[in-house]
Design a protein around this motif. Sequence first.
Motif, mmCIF file in Angstrom:
data_model
loop_
_atom_site.group_PDB
_atom_site.id
_atom_site.type_symbol
_atom_site.label_atom_id
_atom_site.label_comp_id
_atom_site.label_asym_id
_atom_site.label_seq_id
_atom_site.Cartn_x
_atom_site.Cartn_y
_atom_site.Cartn_z
ATOM 1 N N SER A 1 1.149 -1.309 -0.085
ATOM 2 C CA SER A 1 -0.259 0.002 0.489
ATOM 3 C C SER A 1 1.099 1.445 0.253
ATOM 4 O O SER A 1 1.442 1.673 1.327
ATOM 5 N N LEU A 2 0.320 2.495 -0.854
ATOM 6 C CA LEU A 2 1.098 3.653 -0.880
ATOM 7 C C LEU A 2 0.224 4.636 -1.106
ATOM 8 O O LEU A 2 -0.674 4.701 -1.329
ATOM 9 N N SER A 3 0.813 5.423 -0.178
ATOM 10 C CA SER A 3 0.453 6.727 0.032
ATOM 11 C C SER A 3 0.560 7.932 -1.605
ATOM 12 O O SER A 3 1.807 8.186 -2.387
ATOM 13 N N ALA A 4 -0.777 8.547 -1.548
ATOM 14 C CA ALA A 4 0.013 9.779 -2.168
ATOM 15 C C ALA A 4 1.100 10.786 -2.519
ATOM 16 O O ALA A 4 1.268 10.709 -0.698
ATOM 17 N N GLY A 5 1.826 10.648 -2.886
ATOM 18 C CA GLY A 5 3.011 12.290 -2.320
ATOM 19 C C GLY A 5 4.327 10.894 -2.982
ATOM 20 O O GLY A 5 5.633 11.618 -2.175
ATOM 21 N N VAL A 6 3.957 9.695 -2.508
ATOM 22 C CA VAL A 6 5.358 8.477 -2.256
ATOM 23 C C VAL A 6 6.410 8.506 -4.495
ATOM 24 O O VAL A 6 5.676 8.400 -5.306
ATOM 25 N N ILE A 7 7.204 9.039 -3.883
ATOM 26 C CA ILE A 7 8.410 8.891 -5.346
ATOM 27 C C ILE A 7 8.404 7.595 -5.130
ATOM 28 O O ILE A 7 8.915 6.565 -4.617
ATOM 29 N N LEU A 8 8.331 7.405 -6.213
ATOM 30 C CA LEU A 8 8.152 5.662 -6.753
ATOM 31 C C LEU A 8 10.004 5.315 -6.803
ATOM 32 O O LEU A 8 10.510 6.206 -8.073
ATOM 33 N N SER A 9 9.922 4.326 -6.741
ATOM 34 C CA SER A 9 11.409 3.233 -6.745
ATOM 35 C C SER A 9 10.518 1.341 -7.200
ATOM 36 O O SER A 9 9.629 1.693 -7.349
ATOM 37 N N SER A 10 11.721 1.171 -7.693
ATOM 38 C CA SER A 10 11.454 -0.297 -7.618
ATOM 39 C C SER A 10 10.863 -1.190 -6.077
ATOM 40 O O SER A 10 10.562 -1.852 -6.729
ATOM 41 N N GLU B 1 -2.622 -3.655 -5.746
ATOM 42 C CA GLU B 1 -3.293 -2.827 -7.292
ATOM 43 C C GLU B 1 -2.894 -2.325 -8.380
ATOM 44 O O GLU B 1 -1.825 -2.059 -8.073
ATOM 45 N N PRO B 2 -3.469 -2.219 -9.515
ATOM 46 C CA PRO B 2 -2.763 -1.652 -10.988
ATOM 47 C C PRO B 2 -2.217 -0.806 -10.559
ATOM 48 O O PRO B 2 -3.216 0.520 -10.343
ATOM 49 N N ILE B 3 -1.514 0.059 -11.350
ATOM 50 C CA ILE B 3 -0.291 1.541 -11.471
ATOM 51 C C ILE B 3 -1.198 1.760 -12.759
ATOM 52 O O ILE B 3 -1.549 0.482 -13.917
ATOM 53 N N THR B 4 -1.616 3.507 -13.210
ATOM 54 C CA THR B 4 -1.890 3.761 -14.155
ATOM 55 C C THR B 4 -1.766 5.010 -14.295
ATOM 56 O O THR B 4 -1.504 5.301 -13.695
ATOM 57 N N GLU B 5 -1.090 4.913 -15.429
ATOM 58 C CA GLU B 5 -0.972 6.637 -15.688
ATOM 59 C C GLU B 5 -1.483 7.829 -15.287
ATOM 60 O O GLU B 5 -0.875 9.070 -14.770
ATOM 61 N N ASP B 6 -2.451 7.620 -15.233
ATOM 62 C CA ASP B 6 -3.648 8.794 -14.513
ATOM 63 C C ASP B 6 -2.850 9.110 -13.164
ATOM 64 O O ASP B 6 -3.343 9.979 -12.596
ATOM 65 N N ARG B 7 -2.609 7.821 -12.352
ATOM 66 C CA ARG B 7 -1.743 8.218 -10.681
ATOM 67 C C ARG B 7 -0.808 8.817 -10.728
ATOM 68 O O ARG B 7 -0.466 9.063 -9.223
ATOM 69 N N VAL B 8 0.070 8.715 -11.417
ATOM 70 C CA VAL B 8 1.192 9.207 -11.108
ATOM 71 C C VAL B 8 1.599 10.041 -12.078
ATOM 72 O O VAL B 8 0.847 10.793 -13.417
ATOM 73 N N ALA C 1 8.933 8.620 -10.563
ATOM 74 C CA ALA C 1 7.474 9.920 -10.410
ATOM 75 C C ALA C 1 6.885 9.860 -8.980
ATOM 76 O O ALA C 1 7.081 9.406 -8.300
ATOM 77 N N VAL C 2 5.225 10.330 -8.789
ATOM 78 C CA VAL C 2 5.037 10.396 -7.699
ATOM 79 C C VAL C 2 3.651 10.180 -8.043
ATOM 80 O O VAL C 2 2.865 10.242 -9.288
ATOM 81 N N LEU C 3 2.909 9.167 -6.776
ATOM 82 C CA LEU C 3 1.864 8.878 -6.739
ATOM 83 C C LEU C 3 0.801 10.299 -6.488
ATOM 84 O O LEU C 3 0.740 10.794 -5.806
ATOM 85 N N ARG C 4 -0.275 10.094 -7.788
ATOM 86 C CA ARG C 4 -1.140 11.456 -7.198
ATOM 87 C C ARG C 4 -2.557 10.885 -6.256
ATOM 88 O O ARG C 4 -2.802 12.139 -5.729
ATOM 89 N N THR D 1 3.442 17.418 0.288
ATOM 90 C CA THR D 1 1.886 16.410 1.272
ATOM 91 C C THR D 1 1.443 17.915 1.852
ATOM 92 O O THR D 1 2.154 19.267 1.607
ATOM 93 N N GLN D 2 -0.055 17.589 1.822
ATOM 94 C CA GLN D 2 -0.914 18.766 2.264
ATOM 95 C C GLN D 2 -0.663 19.629 3.383
ATOM 96 O O GLN D 2 -0.100 18.782 4.163
ATOM 97 N N GLY D 3 -1.116 21.238 2.948
ATOM 98 C CA GLY D 3 -0.265 22.614 4.349
ATOM 99 C C GLY D 3 1.354 22.573 3.970
ATOM 100 O O GLY D 3 1.566 23.374 4.809
ATOM 101 N N MET D 4 2.092 21.515 3.475
ATOM 102 C CA MET D 4 3.284 21.813 3.542
ATOM 103 C C MET D 4 3.924 23.489 1.857
ATOM 104 O O MET D 4 2.897 23.114 1.288
ATOM 105 N N ARG D 5 4.742 23.436 2.432
ATOM 106 C CA ARG D 5 5.370 23.831 1.301
ATOM 107 C C ARG D 5 7.189 23.427 1.313
ATOM 108 O O ARG D 5 7.969 22.732 1.612
ATOM 109 N N ALA D 6 7.691 23.863 -0.340
ATOM 110 C CA ALA D 6 8.839 22.648 -1.218
ATOM 111 C C ALA D 6 10.252 25.006 -0.961
ATOM 112 O O ALA D 6 9.109 26.159 -0.769
#
Length: 179
Positions: A8-17, A60-67, A50-53, A81-86
């Motif tokens: 299980s992966l949360s939104a905002g995760v930077i994907l790796s192998s 669960e299958p990964i789809t192009e619109d989710r990344v 890439a990052v999960l939206r 993350t919501q409320g954070m700044r870069a």
Amino acid sequence: KVLVARKSLSAGVILSSAHLEWKTWPDDGVSKSYIVQGRGKISDKSLHGAVLRRVVSAGEPITEDRVVKPGERGFLAAVLTQGMRAVSVPVTATSGISGFVFPGDRIDLILAHNFQSGEGTERKINRASETLLTDVRVLAVDQKTETKAGAAAVAKTATLEVTAKQAEMIAVSVKLGEL
């Protein structure tokens, strides 16, 4: 085979192998939106960095619109993350640990600065350092959200995920000394 989330992966995760794997999928259950091994231009390797939206459950299958990939519109919004700044900070070979800080790592931010004590002939310049922030997530290094495996490169900037108050602290600290 279909590309799925290994766990299980949360939104905002930077994907790796470590996050993805190919799973055998019944032909009649393959949606057009799924990433299928050997079909199309998207592969598990092209999604590294890439990052999960949105949240994805284990298996669960990964789809192009989710990344969203680095450089694509909406990437920063997806990775934060919501409320954070870069905030981007200057990095040297020493402060960047000789190129071994990578996106997704967590770092402590230390301010090294000089200050004056005494007056006239008693005047001295003192040096000090203090931990400004701890456990800060690195979003990117020199605008890169991924690195080639085993490749260390000395960066000039690092983009960090911080709160609004921490962003203010960093802005002042950059003027006071070296981070």
